[in-house]
Structures are given as C-alpha cells and as structure tokens.
Design an enzyme around this catalytic site. Structure first.
Site: not given
Ligand code: ADP
Length: 186
Positions: A88, A128, A13, A134, A145
C-alpha cells in the site's frame, strides 16, 4: 501465479479477488483481514493496529511487512498467491521485492488494478457499512481511507507500470460485468 490486486477502498476488490483465487487455485492473502483477525483475537499486534485502522490511516509498514513475510512462506503459498491490500506504500512495494529475492522466490507476475471513479466509492462503502458493520466504515473514516489511498497507494500504479506488470481493469458496472473484464485481463 503471484499477483497483487490493487484498487481504492470500495472498488470491490474482495469479491473479484476471490474469483481470481479460484481461477488460479491460489490463496488470497489480505492484510486487512489478517489485521482484523489479530484485533478479534486480542493479539498485541492487533491492539496496536486497531488505532490506525479505526482512524482510516495506515498501520506502520514494519507490522504489515512482517505479517506478509510469514504468510507467503507457508506451504499453501509456495506456488503462488494473490495479495490484497498489500503493498500500500512504495516502501512496502520495495520491501516485498527485496523479500522475494532474499527468500529466492519468484518475482510478481502481475499487478491488477481495479479502477473505480472516486464519486462511486463513498456511496459503495456506505452501503457496505450498513450490511457488514465494520468499525472503519463511517463516513468520516471512509473519507480518510480514500485520502490515504490517494496519497500513499496511488503512486504504486506508476511503480508497477514501470516494472511492466501493471494491468488495469475498469471496475464500474455490475459484479458480473466486472468479473468478465477481470477474466479477460488474466
Ligand atoms: P479497504 O477495504 O479499505 O481497502 P482493508 O481491509 O484492506 O481496507 O484494510 C483495512 C485497514 O487495515 C486499512 O485502513 C489500514 O488501516 C489497515 N491495513 C491493511 N493493509 C495495510 C497495509 N498494507 N499497510 C498498512 N495498513 C494496512
């Protein structure tokens, strides 16, 4: 143009939404980024949010709804915006609809969903994680998630389909391929 950009974690995204923002000359508003920013600046709201984020669960609705409400009223967002990572939950979607009408703002024009098969997501997110580091990109948190997404956010596809503004884009393939599919759908 007022649009929301949807898709599971790892759908890509971020990259594609930046492209859409440039095309339409609108700001991108990412609740995930706003929350990470609040954490980095040690703002009390950030401290509260961090616990949820680090577990891969959702920050309470009222927190993100408040953030978005303030943000969309800023000067640069008056003519349009792209919302990334919000809404969300169905509650957030209802709150957004209500807030736009109360603020006398135009309703959403489009809900763009970037669809990626579940088996590709974990792999992409782990790659990633290595690049960006992160704190919520560990395998266990990633799985939470995705689970949270399936339970709370997937129902929004039907929500926006019923509103008649859903557009679905196949998010598999290279960055360039997906970008041209996004472009076609605009
Ligand atoms: P992802 O890349 O997994 O889609 P984001 O950057 O959008 O993640 O969000 C990271 C985390 O921030 C989420 O796991 C969640 O804890 C929190 N968050 C972001 N947006 C929202 C929202 N609209 N409602 C609740 N929590 C949110």
């Amino acid at each position: 143009m007022r649009l929301i950009f949807m898709g599971p974690p790892g759908a890509g995204k971020g990259t594609q939404s930046a492209f859409v923002c440039t095309e339409y000359q609108i700001p991108g508003i990412s609740t995930g980024e706003m929350l990470r920013d609040a954490v980095a600046k040690n703002i009390p709201l950030g401290l509260k949010a961090k616990e949820y984020m680090d577990q891969g669960t959702l920050v309470p609705d009222e927190v993100v709804i408040g953030l978005v409400k303030d943000r969309i009223q800023q000067e640069d967002a008056l003519k349009g915006y792209l919302l990334d990572g919000f809404p969300r939950t169905v509650e957030q979607a209802d709150a957004l609809k209500k807030m736009l009408s109360e603020l006398n703002e135009a309703p959403l024009d489009m809900a763009l969903n970037l669809a990626v098969p579940p088996e590709l997501l974990v792999e992409r997110l782990l790659i990633r994680a290595q690049k960006e580091g992160r704190s919520d990109d560990t395998e266990e948190v990633i799985r939470t998630r995705i689970e949270t997404y399936n339970q709370k956010t997937l129902p929004l596809l039907d929500y926006y389909r019923k509103e008649g503004i859903l557009r679905e884009v196949n998010g598999t393939g290279s960055l360039e391929e997906v970008q041209s599919k996004v472009k076609e759908s605009l």
